[in-house]
Design an enzyme around this catalytic site. Sequence first.
Site, short mmCIF file in Angstrom:
data_model
loop_
_atom_site.label_atom_id
_atom_site.label_comp_id
_atom_site.label_asym_id
_atom_site.label_seq_id
_atom_site.Cartn_x
_atom_site.Cartn_y
_atom_site.Cartn_z
N GLU A 230 0.98 -1.24 0.10
CA GLU A 230 -0.12 -0.17 0.08
C GLU A 230 0.88 0.99 0.03
O GLU A 230 0.64 2.28 -0.42
CB GLU A 230 -1.25 -0.15 1.29
CG GLU A 230 -2.03 -1.03 1.12
CD GLU A 230 -2.92 -0.96 0.54
OE1 GLU A 230 -3.11 -0.02 -0.71
OE2 GLU A 230 -4.13 -1.24 0.75
N SER B 280 -24.60 -24.93 54.22
CA SER B 280 -23.47 -25.12 55.40
C SER B 280 -21.98 -24.55 55.57
O SER B 280 -21.42 -23.78 56.87
CB SER B 280 -23.06 -26.25 56.51
OG SER B 280 -24.53 -27.12 56.82
#
Length: 803
Positions: free
Chosen positions: A79, A348
Site C-alpha cells: 500500500e 452449611s
Amino acid sequence: MGSGSKIVYWTSEALCVVLFLWFWFALPKQLFTSPTSYVVEAGRGELLSASIAGDGQWRFPASDREVPEKYMRCLLAFEDKRFFSHPGIDVLAMGRAIRQNIKARTVVSGGSTITMQVIRLSRRQSRTVRQKLTEMILALRLELRHSKAEILKLYAANAPFGSNVVGLDAAAWRYYGRPAERLSWGEMATLAVLPNSPSLVRPGRNAGLLVRKRNRLLDKLVESGVVDKATADLSKLEPIPGAPKALPQHAPHLLNRFKREYASLSKEGVGTTRITTTVDYDLQLKLSDLLKRYQNRYRSNGINNIAALVLNVKQGSVAAYVGNIFKPEDKELESHVDMISAARSPGSTLKPLLYACMLSDGFILPKTLIPDIPTQISGYSPQNYDLGYDGAIPADQALSRSLNIPAVKMLQTYRYQRFYDKLKQFGLSTLNRPPDHYGLSLILGGSEVTLWDLSAAYLGMARTLNHFNDHKGRYNPHDYDAPVYLKKAGDKVFARDKRLKDEETSLSSVTDFGSIWNTFNAMEEVMRPGEEGLWEQFSSSQRLAWKTGTSFGFRDAWAIGLTPDHLVCIWVGNADGEGRPGLTGIDVAAPVLFDVFRQLPAGPWFKMPKQMMKTYTACKQSGYKAGEYCTDRMQMHGSPAGEKTGLCPYHKLVYLDRTGRHRVTDACEQPGMMLRRPWFILPPAMAYYYKSKHSEYTEPPALMPGCEEESSQQMMEMIYPKNNAMVYIPVELDGSPGKLVLDATHRYTSAEIHWHIDEEYVGTTQHRHQLALQPKPGRHTLTLVDNNGLRLVQVFTVLNKAL
C-alpha cells in the site's frame, strides 16, 4: 500602505487564521466511533472469549500492542512503501496514480497513503475529487497528532477484511483461528491485500484472484529483500482461508459479566471493550476440561450444571472463572447461566463465618462445648445430617463435622440479627430482606448467596491473615474488597493491592487475626472424601482449610477451600433449581475441589499470628477457661476477645461420704467428715447423649439415703417437647393418626419416671424414658415424678394440623 491595501492585508491575515483554526480542529478527538466487540483476554494476552459488535461486525477494539512486524512489512510493500518518509501525502505516488488514470481513462489507482486511508475509513464519504482533497489535508493533520506507529494501529484496527470482519485482530481469528502475531508470511500477505478490495475479494470467493494478489505481494517482498525466495515460494503453497472460523469461547460467562459491568467500569476509567484479565490461560482451559468431565459423569443422575472460581489470594484476583459448562447447542442444559453470579442457598458454608465471629466477639473459645441435643425453638427443629446427637461437642469439632444443631445453638447465643449484620460486612449482597425473615435458619442455608460473594468473604479472611504482620497489628480495610478480574483495559492498569499508610489502616476488622487462624485450623480437620481422607499420610499433601454445603432438598452442592495462595469455590446442581438424590457437597462438589487443587502449586500453611493472640488456660473437658475445680487443663491460643468468656460451668465441687460412694449434704453428714471432689457434670439432657459417645464420662454418685435431694431441674430434663413448645401429631403412611413421642432423661438411669398428662397418669419408664401418646389438640400440662418424689412440670400445645 493605503487603506485598501490594509484591508486586503488584514483580510488575508484573518483568512489565514481561520484556515489554520479549521486545519487544527478539523479532526474529531475520536476518529472511530463504531461499536466494537467485547474482547476478554487472559493475563498474557491470550484470547479467552469475544462477542460480535452491536452493529453485527466483528470489530476488535484497538490494542495497545504494536502492529505485528510481518503485517507491517506486507502492508507497506502493498500500500505505501514510503510511509515512514512522507508527511501523510506521497507526492510521487499521487503523480503516478494521476498518470495511470489519464492513460487508462478511468480510475485504476488512487495514490492514497495509509494515513489518507485511515481518514477515509473514519469519514465514510463517497470517493470524489473534493473528498480526496479533504482527505489529503486531514492526513497532514493526522500526522501532526499521531506517530507513524499509532497511525498503523488505527489502520490495522479499522481496515475492512471482507464479510463482517473489521480489523487485523478479528480477521486473524476469523480466518485463521490464531492471533495475528502467530501468522505466517503467506497468511499475513493474504490479509494485507484484502482491505484493498474487500467487497470483491473474500475468502471462499474469487479464490484465484486472491491467490494472485497474495503471490504478487510475496514477490515484492522478495524484491525488496524482506523475505528470501524460498520463504516466498513456500508461502505461495499455503491455502487461502475458507469459511470464517468460530472464535474461542474459553470464558463466555466472564465475558458476559464484563458486559454487565461495563457501564460501572467505565466510571472507573475503562474506556474500551477490550480487557486483559488476571485469568491464567492454561488453568482456565484445564478447569474447563475438568468440569466437563465431571458434568458428563453427573449428568447420568440428572445433575446438569457445575461452576468453579479460582482466586489468587495474595493478589486478590481471579485466576480462573468457569461460570458453567458451556454447551450452547444443548438448550436443556441452560449452560448460558452464570452460576458464579446466581443467588443460591449456601447450605452449611456460612458456619465457619459464624464460628469466626463468635471467637472474635468473645462468645466462645475454640473448643468451648456446645450442646448437641434434640432442639425445638419456636417450632423450628433442626436436625444433624446423621440424625444423631453427641450431647455436647467442642465448637471446632462441631464445625469440622458440620453439625446443624450446635450451629443453631451457637447462632441462638450470638443472635441472628448480629450475624446478619456481620454477613453484610463480609460482603454478602443478596441479604435483601430483614433479619427476622431468615431467623435461625440463616446458618443452615435459609438465605441466598452467590458463589462470587461467598468466595469474596473467605478471600477477605485469608488476605487478612496473610497481612497480620504488615501494619503492626492493624487491619487493611481493602482486604475485604471484591476480587478483581481486570488486569488491564487499554492504557489503564488495575492494581488490586493498595499501598496504605499506617493512619489509613484500621484497629479492627470483621474478624480478628486469631479468630481467623482458629477457624482455618478447624476447617482443616474436615474429613476429606475418598482417598483424600488419608491425606495426612503423605508429606507432599497440601494443607487445606475447606468446607462443604448442601442446600435443603438437595438442590445445591458446595465446596470451598483455601490456602495462603489460592481459594477455590465449587458449585454443582441444576440451574433451574431441581433437586437430585445424592446431590451433596461431600459427594459431588468436594471431589471437584480437590481435583482443582491438584492443578495448583502447593505452598506453606498460614503463619500463626501468635503475637496477635492470647494464651488461655482452658479446661480440657469443656473448652472453657479453667475454673478452680478444673483438674485437667490445657493451653489454648485464641482471640484476645476470648477473655470475655466465662469460667467452666460444668466443673463443680461434689461432697462425698468417707467411703466416696455416696454424695452427702450437711443435713446428713458433718462437714469435717466429707470428702471434696471436683466433678465434670453436664445437664441431664446433654449427659444422656454425651455418655453414649464418651465412655469415660461418669455421673457423680447417688445421694446417701436420708440426705436432701437436689432440685428436679438438676435431676430430670425434658428432651422433647420443650416447655411451651407447639407440636404437630404426625400422620402414618396408611393415613391413620400417629403418636407424639415424649422424651426425657434422668441423671440416674436406674430411676423410674411416672408420667402424667393433665393430672392423669399415662405410664412409667425406666432406663430409657420415652413414651408414645396421642394427646388431643390443645394445651396440656405434663408432670414427671421420679421414684424419690421429685417433680418436673411443664406445658406444651398440640396444634390441630396433620403433617
